[in-house]
Design a protein around this motif. Structure first.
Motif, short mmCIF file in Angstrom:
data_model
loop_
_atom_site.label_atom_id
_atom_site.label_comp_id
_atom_site.label_asym_id
_atom_site.label_seq_id
_atom_site.Cartn_x
_atom_site.Cartn_y
_atom_site.Cartn_z
N TRP A 27 28.29 99.94 36.96
CA TRP A 27 29.27 99.89 35.86
C TRP A 27 30.01 98.56 35.81
N HIS A 128 45.24 92.59 42.23
CA HIS A 128 44.57 92.18 40.98
C HIS A 128 45.57 91.39 40.12
N MET A 310 31.73 101.43 56.76
CA MET A 310 32.44 101.56 55.49
C MET A 310 33.31 102.81 55.42
N PHE A 335 41.90 102.77 53.56
CA PHE A 335 42.82 103.54 52.71
C PHE A 335 43.83 104.26 53.60
N ARG A 338 43.02 109.11 53.77
CA ARG A 338 41.68 109.53 53.33
C ARG A 338 41.09 110.63 54.22
N PHE A 368 45.21 98.47 53.73
CA PHE A 368 46.16 98.91 52.71
C PHE A 368 47.50 98.22 52.93
N1 EPU Z 1 44.76 97.65 47.56
C1 EPU Z 1 46.07 97.35 47.25
N2 EPU Z 1 46.32 96.59 46.14
C2 EPU Z 1 45.33 96.13 45.33
C3 EPU Z 1 43.99 96.42 45.66
C4 EPU Z 1 43.73 97.17 46.79
O1 EPU Z 1 46.97 97.76 47.96
O2 EPU Z 1 45.63 95.47 44.34
C5 EPU Z 1 44.48 98.45 48.75
C6 EPU Z 1 43.73 99.73 48.40
O3 EPU Z 1 44.60 100.76 48.00
C7 EPU Z 1 43.01 100.01 49.69
C8 EPU Z 1 42.67 98.62 50.22
O4 EPU Z 1 43.59 97.74 49.58
O5 EPU Z 1 43.86 100.66 50.58
C9 EPU Z 1 41.26 98.15 49.90
O6 EPU Z 1 41.03 98.23 48.50
P1 EPU Z 1 39.82 97.53 47.77
O7 EPU Z 1 40.38 96.85 46.57
O8 EPU Z 1 39.02 96.72 48.71
O9 EPU Z 1 38.95 98.79 47.35
P2 EPU Z 1 38.57 99.22 45.90
O10 EPU Z 1 37.98 98.06 45.21
O11 EPU Z 1 39.67 99.96 45.26
C10 EPU Z 1 36.10 99.79 46.42
C11 EPU Z 1 35.21 100.93 46.08
C12 EPU Z 1 35.56 102.10 46.97
C13 EPU Z 1 35.39 101.69 48.42
C14 EPU Z 1 36.23 100.44 48.72
C15 EPU Z 1 36.01 99.89 50.11
C16 EPU Z 1 34.79 100.65 43.73
C17 EPU Z 1 35.07 101.11 42.36
N3 EPU Z 1 35.42 101.30 44.69
O12 EPU Z 1 37.42 100.25 46.19
O13 EPU Z 1 34.65 103.12 46.67
O14 EPU Z 1 35.82 102.73 49.26
O15 EPU Z 1 35.92 99.41 47.77
O16 EPU Z 1 34.70 99.40 50.23
O17 EPU Z 1 34.01 99.75 43.95
C18 EPU Z 1 33.94 105.28 46.11
O18 EPU Z 1 32.94 104.80 45.59
O19 EPU Z 1 34.06 106.52 46.34
C19 EPU Z 1 35.04 104.43 46.50
C20 EPU Z 1 36.27 104.87 46.70
#
Ligand code: EPU
Length: 445
Positions: A27, A128, A310, A335, A338, A368
């Motif tokens: 996606w 972001h 992971m 996270f 979780r 996190f």
């Molecule tokens: N976080 C923040 N602020 C942000 C971004 C992230 O606090 O602006 C925190 C998150 O809440 C988390 C940590 O930083 O505690 C890591 O977050 P990250 O941004 O790396 O993860 P994500 O992009 O939200 C993706 C996958 C997840 C997977 C994680 C880790 C997607 C849509 N989601 O999440 O997949 O667990 O990376 O590899 O790509 C799933 O598919 O079930 C899933 C949850």
């Protein structure tokens, strides 16, 4: 009637299964395609609910999405005519956030719902927003919506303070559409990001990665391209764990062994059988066979960013540990909350205790934001081996859902699992694949 899986557990899985394209790549590639007017073809795409949601958002903005065959989707952004994503898409998935880049590039503004997605943790988006601000984007967050405006976008150098997988992708997409050089420091390493880099390069951007440093020379005008989605590493692990908890043997086709190396190391630790083979000598195609070869031994894991073990795998791993002899610990560092799935495993007979380990430097260890920790536990201890009992249950989120399916397959007796739309957000033809491996599973409703 709500659709459900009826599972009669206790049968060893055996045979071959082919893994499809990654949900968390498909996606995002579709959204990145909106940077250009020309068609982008995405092969080995996953046709699952999260992808359909991204497609619906694209169409609601005036873009076109055509499935050329079961696994190829073509996205064309030529007629994009709106920069507002409706509220309904916010709660459904986290997809809406990735639209920021293409919409800002094309309209200079974007208006999106605050993203929902899995009910696994707080999931803030501060990383972001800070990254986008560095490239000239201004935000107003009100009434659960994000309004972004950027009269002029500018390339820049930006360092993420902490790892973020989707944050890195979001910034990559935006920067690829801005003429000039953007440098991302402390970029995340996940393989889905390299899949996105592959597409952006084919669309005319010039993106180079040196480990955590990504240099992007963006272009004002990008063009059409064709990209192949990488194999879903979460599905690989799902079928591998399913083989072990049912004391079976499954050959998994289409595996990138590097993407699951941390998992394979742990299979060795617990004395599970596994082998990686090339389909033919000189071929790039690889299979992974995972098999039960005698009592499993408990071991500890700590979830980590790629290439570590992971976070998405830990719930599935917990089911394996309920079948291993001894005490194992799972420490979740990505996270902050979780472990909700452990309640249901406990009600199936698993012996699990949640706790918060003593950590010398939490700020450094945990991915996190420490200030988001309000509830929950960061670790669990599982004592095995235990016989699991069947269950009637409505699943709360994708990974927990797949976990309960595995536990039901391992148990002796009939389980009924509702809320399976959550599971089908991430798994294409799940029950068909399990059935072909000999599972007694039926989808009704
Ligand atoms: N976080 C923040 N602020 C942000 C971004 C992230 O606090 O602006 C925190 C998150 O809440 C988390 C940590 O930083 O505690 C890591 O977050 P990250 O941004 O790396 O993860 P994500 O992009 O939200 C993706 C996958 C997840 C997977 C994680 C880790 C997607 C849509 N989601 O999440 O997949 O667990 O990376 O590899 O790509 C799933 O598919 O079930 C899933 C949850």
């Amino acid at each position: 009637m709500q659709p459900k899986y009826i599972i009669n557990g206790g049968k060893p899985l055996s045979g071959e299964v082919t893994i499809g394209g990654a949900k968390n790549a498909t996606w995002k590639l579709m959204v990145a395609a909106l940077l250009t007017d020309e068609p982008v073809a995405i092969t080995n795409a996953a046709r699952i609910l999260d992808v359909d949601i991204a497609a619906a958002i694209i169409e609601s903005l005036g873009g076109e999405v055509r499935w050329l065959d079961k696994y190829t989707v073509e996205v064309t952004g030529r007629n994009l005519n709106k920069y507002t994503v409706a509220d309904e898409y916010g709660t459904a998935s986290r997809a809406s956030l990735l639209f920021l880049g293409p919409l800002l590039k094309r309209f200079g503004q974007a208006d999106l719902p605050f993203p929902g997605g899995d009910k696994i943790a707080a999931r803030p988006i501060d990383r972001h927003l800070k990254a986008f601000s560095a490239l000239g984007v201004e935000f107003e967050i009100k009434n659960n919506r994000i309004r972004a405006a950027a009269p002029t976008l500018k390339p820049n150098h930006y360092k993420f303070v902490k790892n973020t997988h989707t944050g890195t992708e979001n910034l990559l997409i935006l920067a690829s559409g801005i003429a000039g050089e953007t440098v991302i420091n402390n970029a995340a390493l996940e393989p889905e990001i390299d899949n996105l880099i592959d597409l952006l390069n084919q669309m005319g951007a010039s993106v180079k990665r040196e480990e955590r440093l990504i240099t992007i020379v963006g272009r004002e005008k990008l063009h059409g391209a064709k990209v192949k989605v990488i194999t879903d590493r979460n599905q690989v692990i799902t079928f591998a764990c399913a083989a072990l908890v049912t004391k079976g043997k499954v050959k998994i086709k289409g595996v990138h062994p590097d993407h699951v190396a941390a998992f394979l190391d742990k299979l060795t630790d617990i004395k599970a059988g596994w082998k990686v083979e090339k389909v033919a000598s000189g071929s790039n195609e690889t299979t992974l066979t995972v098999y039960y070869q005698g009592p499993l031994r408990a071991t500890n894991i700590t979830t980590e960013v790629y290439p570590g073990f992971m976070s998405d795998w830990q719930a599935l791993w917990a089911v394996v540990m309920t079948q291993a002899e001894g005490k194992s610990i799972i420490h979740e560092t990505i996270f902050e909350n979780r472990f909700r799935y452990t309640d249901i495993l406990k009600s199936m007979g698993a012996q699990i205790e949640l706790f918060n380990p003593k950590v010398a430097d939490p700020e450094r260890l945990y991915n996190f934001n420490i200030e988001d920790v309000k509830v929950g536990f960061r670790a669990c201890a599982i004592s095995g081996a235990t016989d699991l009992q069947p269950i009637k249950y409505e699943v709360p989120d994708l990974r927990a859902g797949a976990t309960i399916v595995l536990a039901a397959l391992a148990s002796n007796g009939k389980s009924e699992i509702t809320g399976i739309d959550q599971i089908e957000r991430g798994y294409q033809d799940f029950e068909e694949k399990l059935e072909k491996l000999g599972a007694n599973i039926e989808r009704v409703g």
